[in-house]
Design an enzyme around this catalytic site. Structure first.
Site, PDB file in Angstrom:
ATOM      1  CD  GLU A 144      -5.200   6.379   2.265  1.00 21.83           C
ATOM      2  OE1 GLU A 144      -4.700   5.232   2.317  1.00 21.83           O
ATOM      3  OE2 GLU A 144      -4.526   7.416   2.377  1.00 21.83           O
ATOM      4  CG  HIS A 146      -0.142   6.196  -0.492  1.00 22.06           C
ATOM      5  ND1 HIS A 146      -1.336   6.670  -0.987  1.00 22.06           N
ATOM      6  CD2 HIS A 146      -0.419   5.689   0.737  1.00 22.06           C
ATOM      7  CE1 HIS A 146      -2.290   6.458  -0.088  1.00 22.06           C
ATOM      8  NE2 HIS A 146      -1.768   5.864   0.962  1.00 22.06           N
ATOM      9  CG  HIS A 157      -1.721   1.193   1.503  1.00 22.43           C
ATOM     10  ND1 HIS A 157      -3.082   1.231   1.322  1.00 22.43           N
ATOM     11  CD2 HIS A 157      -1.380   2.419   1.956  1.00 22.43           C
ATOM     12  CE1 HIS A 157      -3.535   2.439   1.652  1.00 22.43           C
ATOM     13  NE2 HIS A 157      -2.519   3.176   2.043  1.00 22.43           N
ATOM     14  CD  GLU A 158       1.602   3.717   3.802  1.00 22.67           C
ATOM     15  OE1 GLU A 158       1.832   4.747   3.145  1.00 22.67           O
ATOM     16  OE2 GLU A 158       0.635   3.623   4.581  1.00 22.67           O
TER      17      GLU A 158
HETATM   18 ZN    ZN Z   1      -2.627   5.188   2.695  1.00 19.46          ZN
END
Ligand code: ZN
Length: 709
Positions: A492, A440, A435-436
Site C-alpha cells: 500500500e 499496484h 494508486h491503483e
Molecule cells: Zn491499494
C-alpha cells in the site's frame, strides 16, 4: 486507565457514509437491473461468511439480531424499551453498536481490526434481548447462545482486543483458538505441499498430530493426508448452505448477462463455489478481465487477505456497481498513457513489466458491497499468475469516498480544512487513479519459472549493491507468502508513494483534471496533505503493546510521513499546543516543497522499496520498510493527543433492491441513521439466517478461546 485499556465503542454521535447508488441504478434497463439484483443477492448470501472470519461470537450474534429484527420491527422494539424506562441515550448506544456490528460483519472494526463493545452495560443488553418477541418464542435457545457468547461480546483486553495470532495476544477465527503462529504456518505449508490454495479455508487443530482443513464449497467430501508425521484431514463443504444460495442466485444471473464473457465468468464462479476449486475462480477472473467496460461491474469470492494474520486466506466479498461514464473516460485515457508515464518512475527499467498490459480502468458507483467495509479503489485479481498473463482491472469506487466536514476535522489549520473540504473528491480521485493503476499495477517480480528458467537477466548487477543477484521468487512463492505480515502495508505504501510522486507531473493532471488547471496546485496539495496527515491521525490504529499497525493503509501513510520528516528542510511540522486546557497539535505541510524536497525524497524511497520487492529480498526489505513504521517517543505522545480528540468512525449505509413478481426491480432506500442501517442490513439478508446458526453450531467449540489452553 491507560488508553489501550479503554474499550472502543461505535460513537453514538454517528458519522454516516451513505453509499447512494440510486442515480446510477436509474440509468439501467430492466435486464441490467435484474442482473444487479441476483448478483447482489448472491453477494449478501456469501457475506455471511465474513462474520465467521471475524470472530467466534459474531455469527451467533448475527443470528440473534437478525431473528429479533425479522420477527418484530425495530420501531416496535424501540417503543417497548422506552416504555420499560430506557433513555433515548441508552437506545442510541444500543443501535450504534448493532449498526456498527452489522456494517463491520462482526464486532471488530473492519478498518483497524480492533474490537468494539456495546456502550450499554451487559445487563441492559440482556434486557433488550429479553424484551423481544424472538426471545419469548425460543427463550432456551437464546439463553444458551447468550451464555456462549456474552463474555466475548464485552471482553476487550488481550487476547480479545485485536485480530491476529493467539500467541501474540490476539485472536483469529480463521484458525481454531488453540493454534499458534507456528501451527498456522505449518498448515499453510501442508496446503502448499498438495497444491491446495489456503484462500477459501479455515483450519482446526484437533490434537498435536491432527489438523483439519475446512474448504468452502457446496459439495462435501474429503481426503486424509500425512505430512511430516501429522495427519491432515481436508474436508470440503464448509459454509455449504450459503454456497447453495450463492450458486442459485448466480444461476439466475446467467439469464440476464450482457455478453458471453459474463456467462463464462458466472459458470466458473458456480463451479468454484460448488467444488471449492480455486482454479475455477482463477478462470472466472480471466473471463472477468476479458469483459471490458461492462455497464454493470461485479466481483465475488474470497478476495483480500488483510484479515488473516498469515495473509493467505481471503475475506469473502461480493460487489455490484454501475459504470460512471464521465469519470471512466479520464481513467481510460490514463491507461492509454500509462506506458509513457511509468518511465518517470525512479526504479531501473529492468524492474518494470516489459509490456504493460492495458487494464480496464473504470469509475463505478457502488450498488452493493457485501463485505465488512467498502474500499474506494480496487485492483484485481490478486492472483499473480493470472495478472502476469491475463492482465487485471482497476476500479475507482466514486460514491464511496465520504465527504469531510468541519464538525469532524481537527489538527489542521482553517485554511487547510477548507482545501480538504473543497477538493477532497478531486484529490481522492487522482489518488485512487494513480494508486491503483500505476501503483499496484507497476513493478515486476523476479521469478524462477517452473521450467527452471528466469524471467529476468540473472547476469544483471544488483541495482543497489552492484554485486550479483542471489534472490528471487520460486515458482510457488508469491509476494504475500514471501513477505508475510509486512506485505500489505509495504505494498500500500508503494502504491501511495507512486501516486504522490506522479501527482507532481503535469501530464497526469492534464488527463485526470482537465479544465481545472487553476486549482491543480490546491488539489495536489490536498492529496499530499491528506495522505501524510492520515499517518498522524492513524496512530489510533497503532498498538504500543504489540508494536503493530492494525491497518495496512494507515501504516503506509505513516511511513510516507516519516520519509518526508526524514527529508528535513522543515517540510513537515507538528506544532504542539493546548486547546481547552488539553494538549493539542497542528499539522503543517509546506506546500512550496512538494516539487522539491518531497518529490526527491519519495522518489528515492520508492526506488529502494521496489528493488527489494522485485528481487524478493525479504530480510533487507522488511528491515528497510519497518524502519519507517517505527513509532518513536514523540509520536507516542501525538498518539495520546489523537486518542484524546477522537472523531467517530464512519458507519456505512448501503441500500438494496426489491424484485416484484413480474420481474421489475426497484431501488429500496433507507434513512441515514443507526436505525436505517440496521433496517437495511436486516433487509440485505432477508430471512436467511437459520443456516448461520446451523453452521456456527458445527465447529463453535473449536473457535472459542479458552484461557487455560
Ligand atoms: Zn491499494
Amino acid at each position: 486507565m491507560s488508553e489501550s485499556e479503554k474499550p472502543t465503542y461505535i460513537d453514538k454521535i454517528g458519522r454516516f457514509l451513505n453509499i447512494d447508488g440510486e442515480k446510477a441504478f436509474n440509468g439501467l434497463d430492466n435486464k441490467e437491473r435484474n442482473y444487479c439484483y441476483y448478483f447482489s443477492r448472491a453477494s449478501w448470501e456469501g457475506a455471511k461468511i465474513c462474520y465467521f472470519q471475524r470472530s467466534y461470537e459474531a455469527p451467533a450474534l448475527f443470528y440473534m439480531l437478525s431473528k429479533i429484527f425479522t420477527i418484530q420491527s425495530l420501531d416496535e422494539i424501540k417503543t417497548i424499551c422506552l416504555s420499560k424506562g430506557w433513555s433515548d441515550e441508552e437506545w442510541r448506544m444500543l443501535t450504534a453498536y448493532i449498526a456498527g456490528f452489522f456494517q463491520n460483519c462482526g464486532n471488530y472494526l473492519s478498518f483497524g481490526d480492533k474490537k468494539f463493545i456495546p456502550e450499554i452495560p451487559k445487563e441492559k443488553f440482556l434486557e433488550f434481548i429479553h424484551l423481544t418477541e424472538a426471545y419469548s418464542l425460543e427463550p432456551e435457545k437464546f439463553d444458551k447462545i447468550w451464555n456462549d457468547i456474552n463474555l466475548e461480546l464485552y471482553e476487550y483486553k488481550a487476547p480479545y482486543g485485536e485480530l491476529g495470532y493467539t500467541d501474540k495476544g490476539c485472536l483469529s477465527s480463521y484458525y481454531s483458538s488453540n493454534m499458534t503462529q507456528e501451527d498456522c504456518k505449518f498448515a499453510d505449508e501442508f496446503m502448499q505441499s498438495i497444491d491446495l490454495s489456503p484462500l477459501n479455508t479455515r483450519v482446526i487443530k484437533h490434537s498435536p498430530d491432527h489438523y483439519e482443513i475446512l474448504v468452502c464449497s457446496y459439495k462435501s467430501g474429503g481426503k486424509v493426508y500425512n505430512y511430516k508425521d501429522k495427519k491432515f484431514s481436508v474436508v470440503y463443504g464448509d459454509f455449504s448452505p450459503f454456497m447453495y444460495k450463492v450458486i442459485t442466485n448466480l444461476k439466475e444471473c446467467i439469464k440476464y448477462a450482457a455478453n458471453e464473457n459474463q456467462v463464462e465468468m458466472l459458470k466458473h464462479y458456480i463451479r468454484h463455489f460448488e467444488t471449492g476449486d480455486i482454479n475455477a475462480h482463477k478462470d472466472s477472473q480471466r473471463a472477468w478481465i476479458r469483459d471490458k467496460n461492462p455497464i454493470v461491474e461485479t466481483c465475488i469470492g474470497f478476495i483480500e487477505v488483510y484479515l488473516d494474520p498469515n495473509r493467505t486466506k481471503g475475506e469473502f466479498e461480493g460487489f455490484v456497481s454501475v459504470v460512471d461514464k464521465e469519470q471512466s473516460k479520464k481513467l481510460a485515457k490514463l491507461v492509454d498513457n500509462a506506458e509513457k508515464i511509468i518511465t518517470n518512475l525512479t526504479w531501473p527499467k529492468e524492474l518494470e513489466i516489459e509490456k504493460f498490459s492495458k487494464p480496464d480502468f473504470t469509475s463505478l458507483d457502488v450498488l452493493t458491497f457485501a463485505c465488512s467495509g467498502t474500499p474506494i479503489g480496487i485492483n484485481l485479481p490478486n492472483y499473480e499468475d493470472v495478472t502476469r498473463n491475463d492482465g487485471f482491472k482497476n476500479v475507482n469506487l466514486g460514491n464511496c469516498y465520504g465527504t469531510p466536514n468541519k464538525q469532524f476535522s481537527r489538527f489542521l489549520r482553517d485554511e487547510d480544512v477548507d482545501i480538504v473540504i473543497n477538493y477532497s473528491h478531486e484529490s481522492d480521485f487522482v489518488m485512487v487513479a494513480l494508486h491503483e493503476l500505476l501503483g499496484h499495477g507497476t513493478g515486476k517480480l523476479f521469478v524462477k519459472k517452473e521450467d527452471g528458467t528466469f524471467n529476468f537477466n540473472k547476469d544483471m548487477p544488483h541495482p543497489l549493491t552492484g554485486g550479483p543477484i542471489t534472490t528471487w521468487y520460486e515458482p510457488t512463492e508469491t509476494w504475500g507468502s514471501k513477505f508475510g505480515k509486512v506485505s500489505s502495508g509495504y505494498e500500500e505504501c508503494r502504491a501511495d508513494g507512486v501516486a504522490l510522486y506522479l501527482s507532481t507531473f503535469e501530464e497526469c493532471l492534464e488527463i485526470l483534471l482537465p479544465g481545472r488547471k487553476e486549482v491543480w496546485d490546491d488539489i495536489v496539495y490536498g492529496m499530499w496533505l491528506q495522505t501524510t496527515f492520515s499517518g498522524l491521525t492513524g496512530l489510533k490504529y497503532y498498538s504500543p503493546e504489540t508494536q503493530e499497525w492494525g491497518q495496512a493503509h494507515v501504516c503506509a501513510s505513516f511511513a510516507l510521513l516519516q520519509v518526508l520528516i526524514e527529508a528535513g528542510n522543515g517540510m513537515i511540522k507538528i506544532e504542539e499546543t493546548t486547546k481547552d486546557g488539553k494538549p493539542y497539535m497542528y499539522y503543517h505541510l509546506d506546500r512550496t516543497q512538494i516539487h522539491t524536497t518531497g518529490k526527491k525524497a519519495i522518489g528515492e524511497f520508492l526506488r529502494k522499496l521496489q528493488i527489494y520487492k522485485s528481487l524478493g529480498e525479504v530480510e533487507e526489505g522488511t528491515k528497510f520498510f519497518e524502519g519507517y513504521t517505527k513509532v518513536n517517543e514523540d509520536f507516542l505522545r501525538y498518539r495520546t493527543i489523537v486518542l484524546e480528540n477522537k472523531t467517530p468512525d464512519w458507519v456505512e449505509l448501503q441500500h438494496d433492491f426489491k424484485r416484484t413478481d413480474d420481474g421489475n426491480v426497484e431501488y429500496v432506500k433507507f434513512e441515514e441513521s443507526f436505525e436505517g442501517i440496521i433496517k437495511s442490513q436486516v433487509y440485505h439478508y432477508r430471512d436467511t439466517f437459520e443456516d448461520v446458526y446451523a453452521v456456527w453450531s458445527l465447529y463453535k467449540d473449536h473457535f472459542k478461546y479458552k484461557a487455560s489452553q
